[in-house]
Design a protein around this motif. Structure first.
Motif, PDB file in Angstrom:
ATOM      1  N   GLU A   6       0.826  -1.216   0.000  1.00 37.51           N
ATOM      2  CA  GLU A   6       0.000   0.000   0.000  1.00 37.51           C
ATOM      3  C   GLU A   6       0.853   1.256   0.000  1.00 37.51           C
ATOM      4  O   GLU A   6       2.045   1.209   0.312  1.00 37.51           O
ATOM      5  CB  GLU A   6      -0.959   0.012   1.197  1.00 37.51           C
ATOM      6  N   LEU A   7       0.223   2.368  -0.377  1.00 42.00           N
ATOM      7  CA  LEU A   7       0.894   3.664  -0.384  1.00 42.00           C
ATOM      8  C   LEU A   7       0.278   4.499   0.722  1.00 42.00           C
ATOM      9  O   LEU A   7      -0.912   4.423   0.959  1.00 42.00           O
ATOM     10  CB  LEU A   7       0.671   4.373  -1.717  1.00 42.00           C
ATOM     11  N   LYS A   8       1.112   5.279   1.387  1.00 39.94           N
ATOM     12  CA  LYS A   8       0.579   6.068   2.493  1.00 39.94           C
ATOM     13  C   LYS A   8       1.346   7.380   2.631  1.00 39.94           C
ATOM     14  O   LYS A   8       2.573   7.388   2.517  1.00 39.94           O
ATOM     15  CB  LYS A   8       0.731   5.255   3.781  1.00 39.94           C
ATOM     16  N   GLU A   9       0.587   8.452   2.855  1.00 40.53           N
ATOM     17  CA  GLU A   9       1.211   9.739   3.158  1.00 40.53           C
ATOM     18  C   GLU A   9       1.694   9.713   4.595  1.00 40.53           C
ATOM     19  O   GLU A   9       0.944   9.349   5.488  1.00 40.53           O
ATOM     20  CB  GLU A   9       0.165  10.864   3.065  1.00 40.53           C
ATOM     21  N   GLU A  10       2.935  10.099   4.823  1.00 39.03           N
ATOM     22  CA  GLU A  10       3.410  10.229   6.204  1.00 39.03           C
ATOM     23  C   GLU A  10       3.919  11.650   6.368  1.00 39.03           C
ATOM     24  O   GLU A  10       4.680  12.147   5.522  1.00 39.03           O
ATOM     25  CB  GLU A  10       4.558   9.240   6.487  1.00 39.03           C
ATOM     26  N   ALA A  34       5.798   3.832   0.705  1.00 38.79           N
ATOM     27  CA  ALA A  34       5.195   2.569   0.253  1.00 38.79           C
ATOM     28  C   ALA A  34       5.540   1.457   1.225  1.00 38.79           C
ATOM     29  O   ALA A  34       6.680   1.344   1.677  1.00 38.79           O
ATOM     30  CB  ALA A  34       5.707   2.214  -1.143  1.00 38.79           C
ATOM     31  N   THR A  35       4.520   0.666   1.561  1.00 43.05           N
ATOM     32  CA  THR A  35       4.774  -0.558   2.322  1.00 43.05           C
ATOM     33  C   THR A  35       5.095  -1.637   1.308  1.00 43.05           C
ATOM     34  O   THR A  35       4.324  -1.872   0.379  1.00 43.05           O
ATOM     35  CB  THR A  35       3.528  -0.980   3.104  1.00 43.05           C
ATOM     36  N   VAL A  36       6.243  -2.248   1.479  1.00 45.64           N
ATOM     37  CA  VAL A  36       6.685  -3.229   0.494  1.00 45.64           C
ATOM     38  C   VAL A  36       6.915  -4.567   1.181  1.00 45.64           C
ATOM     39  O   VAL A  36       7.487  -4.635   2.270  1.00 45.64           O
ATOM     40  CB  VAL A  36       8.000  -2.753  -0.159  1.00 45.64           C
ATOM     41  N   ILE A  37       6.434  -5.612   0.557  1.00 43.61           N
ATOM     42  CA  ILE A  37       6.737  -6.951   1.045  1.00 43.61           C
ATOM     43  C   ILE A  37       7.887  -7.476   0.184  1.00 43.61           C
ATOM     44  O   ILE A  37       7.757  -7.617  -1.036  1.00 43.61           O
ATOM     45  CB  ILE A  37       5.512  -7.891   0.940  1.00 43.61           C
ATOM     46  N   VAL A  38       9.022  -7.702   0.820  1.00 38.78           N
ATOM     47  CA  VAL A  38      10.203  -8.193   0.107  1.00 38.78           C
ATOM     48  C   VAL A  38      10.164  -9.718   0.150  1.00 38.78           C
ATOM     49  O   VAL A  38      10.108 -10.300   1.222  1.00 38.78           O
ATOM     50  CB  VAL A  38      11.493  -7.691   0.792  1.00 38.78           C
ATOM     51  N   TYR A  39      10.152 -10.345  -1.039  1.00 40.38           N
ATOM     52  CA  TYR A  39      10.057 -11.816  -1.023  1.00 40.38           C
ATOM     53  C   TYR A  39      11.333 -12.504  -1.495  1.00 40.38           C
ATOM     54  O   TYR A  39      11.434 -13.725  -1.430  1.00 40.38           O
ATOM     55  CB  TYR A  39       8.839 -12.298  -1.811  1.00 40.38           C
ATOM     56  N   ASP A  40      12.279 -11.713  -1.971  1.00 42.49           N
ATOM     57  CA  ASP A  40      13.559 -12.336  -2.332  1.00 42.49           C
ATOM     58  C   ASP A  40      14.659 -11.285  -2.237  1.00 42.49           C
ATOM     59  O   ASP A  40      14.413 -10.097  -2.423  1.00 42.49           O
ATOM     60  CB  ASP A  40      13.496 -12.913  -3.755  1.00 42.49           C
ATOM     61  N   GLY A  41      15.875 -11.745  -1.963  1.00 37.93           N
ATOM     62  CA  GLY A  41      17.023 -10.858  -1.963  1.00 37.93           C
ATOM     63  C   GLY A  41      17.130  -9.994  -0.722  1.00 37.93           C
ATOM     64  O   GLY A  41      16.509 -10.275   0.305  1.00 37.93           O
ATOM     65  N   VAL A  42      17.919  -8.930  -0.863  1.00 38.23           N
ATOM     66  CA  VAL A  42      18.169  -8.024   0.254  1.00 38.23           C
ATOM     67  C   VAL A  42      17.869  -6.610  -0.226  1.00 38.23           C
ATOM     68  O   VAL A  42      18.353  -6.190  -1.274  1.00 38.23           O
ATOM     69  CB  VAL A  42      19.659  -8.087   0.686  1.00 38.23           C
ATOM     70  N   LEU A  43      17.047  -5.903   0.517  1.00 34.36           N
ATOM     71  CA  LEU A  43      16.719  -4.517   0.174  1.00 34.36           C
ATOM     72  C   LEU A  43      17.522  -3.593   1.079  1.00 34.36           C
ATOM     73  O   LEU A  43      17.509  -3.756   2.294  1.00 34.36           O
ATOM     74  CB  LEU A  43      15.215  -4.278   0.352  1.00 34.36           C
ATOM     75  N   ARG A  67      15.588   6.252  -0.053  1.00 32.59           N
ATOM     76  CA  ARG A  67      16.189   7.192   0.902  1.00 32.59           C
ATOM     77  C   ARG A  67      16.216   6.596   2.306  1.00 32.59           C
ATOM     78  O   ARG A  67      17.174   6.750   3.023  1.00 32.59           O
ATOM     79  CB  ARG A  67      15.425   8.513   0.898  1.00 32.59           C
ATOM     80  N   LEU A  68      15.112   5.958   2.665  1.00 32.49           N
ATOM     81  CA  LEU A  68      15.036   5.399   4.019  1.00 32.49           C
ATOM     82  C   LEU A  68      14.281   4.079   4.000  1.00 32.49           C
ATOM     83  O   LEU A  68      13.357   3.891   3.215  1.00 32.49           O
ATOM     84  CB  LEU A  68      14.261   6.347   4.949  1.00 32.49           C
ATOM     85  N   LEU A  69      14.703   3.207   4.886  1.00 30.41           N
ATOM     86  CA  LEU A  69      13.968   1.967   5.132  1.00 30.41           C
ATOM     87  C   LEU A  69      13.501   2.028   6.571  1.00 30.41           C
ATOM     88  O   LEU A  69      14.297   2.248   7.483  1.00 30.41           O
ATOM     89  CB  LEU A  69      14.898   0.760   4.977  1.00 30.41           C
ATOM     90  N   LEU A  70      12.201   1.851   6.771  1.00 31.57           N
ATOM     91  CA  LEU A  70      11.654   1.999   8.128  1.00 31.57           C
ATOM     92  C   LEU A  70      10.965   0.730   8.605  1.00 31.57           C
ATOM     93  O   LEU A  70      10.232   0.084   7.858  1.00 31.57           O
ATOM     94  CB  LEU A  70      10.653   3.158   8.153  1.00 31.57           C
ATOM     95  N   MET A  71      11.217   0.419   9.856  1.00 30.19           N
ATOM     96  CA  MET A  71      10.531  -0.685  10.527  1.00 30.19           C
ATOM     97  C   MET A  71       9.834  -0.082  11.748  1.00 30.19           C
ATOM     98  O   MET A  71      10.185   0.995  12.186  1.00 30.19           O
ATOM     99  CB  MET A  71      11.546  -1.732  10.995  1.00 30.19           C
ATOM    100  N   GLY A 113       8.319  -7.170   5.694  1.00 26.32           N
ATOM    101  CA  GLY A 113       7.468  -6.042   5.342  1.00 26.32           C
ATOM    102  C   GLY A 113       8.182  -4.794   5.828  1.00 26.32           C
ATOM    103  O   GLY A 113       8.594  -4.725   6.981  1.00 26.32           O
ATOM    104  N   VAL A 114       8.352  -3.814   4.953  1.00 27.78           N
ATOM    105  CA  VAL A 114       9.129  -2.629   5.319  1.00 27.78           C
ATOM    106  C   VAL A 114       8.515  -1.403   4.654  1.00 27.78           C
ATOM    107  O   VAL A 114       7.872  -1.522   3.609  1.00 27.78           O
ATOM    108  CB  VAL A 114      10.619  -2.819   4.890  1.00 27.78           C
ATOM    109  N   LYS A 115       8.666  -0.263   5.291  1.00 24.01           N
ATOM    110  CA  LYS A 115       8.185   0.976   4.668  1.00 24.01           C
ATOM    111  C   LYS A 115       9.350   1.630   3.947  1.00 24.01           C
ATOM    112  O   LYS A 115      10.425   1.748   4.523  1.00 24.01           O
ATOM    113  CB  LYS A 115       7.634   1.918   5.750  1.00 24.01           C
ATOM    114  N   ILE A 116       9.152   1.999   2.693  1.00 25.70           N
ATOM    115  CA  ILE A 116      10.238   2.686   1.999  1.00 25.70           C
ATOM    116  C   ILE A 116       9.894   4.148   1.748  1.00 25.70           C
ATOM    117  O   ILE A 116       8.744   4.502   1.502  1.00 25.70           O
ATOM    118  CB  ILE A 116      10.673   1.999   0.674  1.00 25.70           C
TER     119      ILE A 116
END
Ligand code: GDP
Length: 461
Positions: free
Chosen positions: A243-247, A254-263, A283-287, A312-315
């Protein structure tokens, strides 16, 4: 950090779906509550858009039961997507299917098969996703477990015959749907055989009864059938936008579900967009911050340098407002791949199928997931589709349908699922005599159309 040839076993991605009010949200809350309560100091178990349930928590929850499954390669836990429903489910796509590795289909024990249960099963079937049926609200049938040696549906029968019948019906329907593609279904009584892909597990999302069994069955299925799929690489990440969200202060995230590799923070990334792919640098990875470390409601996030699959991470990155939920995310590793990746990413979210000379219906739906389910239903009923797209019914749809009318009138119709019909489209449709079928339940939409279709065919005779 350099990439390597290394691989690791990632957590399976679990999605919950089923009819409205079956108890999906309550079940997710219960699982999430459990995950948070069992949080080990120093291990990150909270994610954005998903909850991570580590194996350790599983051991505590399902304890001695776990000994009953033979473990060759242990999964690290489960990543459970927090958003319930089949839309979230099918929007989370990767090439060739859903990124959900396994699903929990929640059914209300007293209701059995309901409209969205059919839809969910259709989606699971079309995506070939193994699933467990959580037969929820079992607390409403007190005494059902009076004889622990009896199979589940039989114990229900001794308490409530009508409910047992509903469950039999559910089971038969699933077996019917899945036997054609080689899936086997059976009821769950005791855990002894995991060759059965579909199990009915009695649970109560309210009291937590049956949750250990549910997780156990999920673990068993994952380890037995999914291990190959769960091999992740230490390589550029692949993920899907949930999903996309204004912060405040961060813009569109964007909330991103990473299913392979390293972000990683700083990665140059391609994200699918409405018009064209977005190429942007992270720019940022947020948990999420652990609850006890938050100082204010705004102070929710913790910056991290990288995340491994499945997560699951916010980018935070520029240009994300032009991306769409369900869009793929691919990290660029080599510049020369750019054009290919741009093409692939955009192709993946492009569902408009436009076939010049095909007489078929026009299909519009609110999400890629429902669009696919709808197309699946129509296919099963041998209804050809000329144009399928996400979004409201626009004038062009009517023009297309009018063209079809010149080829085969009973196919000249617009099927709209959960989308607006613009006033100008209505006018145009009335003028050209094109029926618009608009519904919020897929099977009813198809049913209504089919009824009209056979009437038209009768008239032709
Ligand atoms: P969803 O629409 O599938 O997400 O369903 P919800 O989780 O919102 O649940 C719908 C209603 O059923 C709520 O009032 C819940 O409290 C209730 N409910 C959910 N799970 C259970 C259960 O295991 N037992 C009982 N008795 N009620 C439940």
């Amino acid at each position: 950090m350099a990439y390597s040839e290394e691989t690791y076993i990632r957590a399976p991605i679990v999605v919950v779906l089923g009819h409205v009010d079956a108890g999906k949200t309550t079940l997710l809350d219960k699982i999430r509550g459990t995950a948070v309560a069992k949080r080990e100091p120093g291990t990150m178990t909270q994610h954005i858009g998903a909850s991570f349930l580590p194996w350790k928590a599983l051991e505590e929850i399902s304890g001695p039961l776990l000994e009953r499954i033979r473990v060759e390669i242990k999964i690290p836990g489960f990543l459970v997507i927090d958003t319930p429903g089949h839309e979230a489910f099918s929007n989370l796509r990767s090439r060739g299917g859903s990124i959900a590795d396994i699903a929990i289909l929640v059914v209300d024990v007293q209701k059995g098969l309901e409209p969205q249960t059919f839809e969910s099963i259709e989606i699971l079937r079309s995506k070939r996703v193994p699933f467990v049926v959580a037969v929820n609200k079992i607390d409403k049938i007190p005494g059902w477990r009076s004889n622990p040696n009896r199979p589940f549906i039989e114990s229900i029968k001794s308490q409530d015959e009508a409910v047992a019948l509903k469950l039999e019906e559910l089971l038969s329907y699933i077996i019917e749907q899945f036997k054609s593609i080689g899936f086997r279904a059976d009821r769950y009584d005791r855990i002894k055989d995991f060759t059965k892909i579909v199990a009915l597990v009695p649970v109560s999302a309210l009291t937590g009864e049956g949750l250990p069994d549910l997780l156990l069955v999920l673990a068993g299925l994952s380890q037995r059938f999914l291990i190959k799929r769960l091999v992740a690489r230490v390589a550029p990440a692949r993920g899907v936008v949930l999903e996309l969200k204004e912060e405040i202060g961060l813009g569109t995230t964007a909330t991103v579900i990473v299913y392979d590799g390293v972000l990683r923070k700083g990665d140059l990334t391609v994200v699918g967009g409405l018009e064209k792919p977005v190429v942007t640098r992270i720019r940022l990875l947020l948990m999420p911050k652990p609850l006890d470390e938050m100082r204010s409601p705004e102070d929710r996030f913790l910056e991290v340098e990288r995340v491994y699959a499945a997560a699951g991470v916010k980018i935070v990155a520029d240009g994300l407002e032009a991306s769409v939920p369900g869009a793929p995310l691919v990290v660029l590793s080599r510049e020369e791949e750019l054009n290919k990746i741009l093409r692939d990413v955009q192709e993946e979210i492009q569902t408009t199928r436009f076939q010049r000379d095909i007489a078929g219906v026009i299909v519009k739906a609110d999400t890629l997931g429902t669009l696919e389910a709808l197309i699946g239903y129509l296919k099963k009923n041998n209804v050809p589709v000329r144009l399928a797209d996400v979004g409201p019914v626009v004038k062009r749809d009517i023009v297309e349908a009018a063209f079809v009318k010149s080829l085969d009138p009973p196919l000249a119709a617009v099927l709209a699922f959960n989308v607006k019909v613009l006033p100008e489209s209505r006018e145009e449709a009335a003028q050209k005599g094109i029926p618009i079928f608009a519904e919020r339940i897929i099977y009813r939409l198809v049913e209504n159309y089919l009824k009209w279709y056979s009437e038209q065919r009768e008239l032709e005779k």
